[in-house]
Write a protein that holds these residues in place. Structure first.
Motif, PDB file in Angstrom:
ATOM      1  N   GLN A 134       0.836  -1.201   0.000  1.00  0.00           N
ATOM      2  CA  GLN A 134       0.000   0.000   0.000  1.00  0.00           C
ATOM      3  C   GLN A 134       0.874   1.257   0.000  1.00  0.00           C
ATOM      4  N   SER A 169       1.911   9.262  -6.034  1.00  0.00           N
ATOM      5  CA  SER A 169       2.405  10.632  -5.823  1.00  0.00           C
ATOM      6  C   SER A 169       3.444  10.989  -6.874  1.00  0.00           C
ATOM      7  N   GLU A 186       1.011   4.174  -2.913  1.00  0.00           N
ATOM      8  CA  GLU A 186       0.864   5.595  -2.604  1.00  0.00           C
ATOM      9  C   GLU A 186       2.052   6.398  -3.123  1.00  0.00           C
TER      10      GLU A 186
END
Length: 64
Positions: A46, A54, A50
């Protein structure tokens, strides 16, 4: 063509109460360790997603 003969053996465990309890404890420890490592892997994945998201949002290079 020669025929293939396959042999198989079946075994049945018949533990006493003390052995049965030891097997239950062992399997419980294995289940706990597996679940803990799986949770850690999911968390790391996870975090990776992320970070990837980004980088894509800010247009940064994906290679480190």
């Amino acid at each position: 063509m020669p025929e293939i003969m396959r042999l198989a053996f079946k075994y049945k465990l018949r533990p006493n109460r003390k052995q049965e309890q030891a097997m239950r404890n062992f399997s419980g420890c294995c289940r706990f360790a597996y679940n803990a490592l799986l949770a850690q892997e999911k968390e790391e994945y996870q975090e990776y997603l992320e970070e990837l998201e980004s980088r894509l949002c800010f247009g940064e290079a994906l290679s480190k």
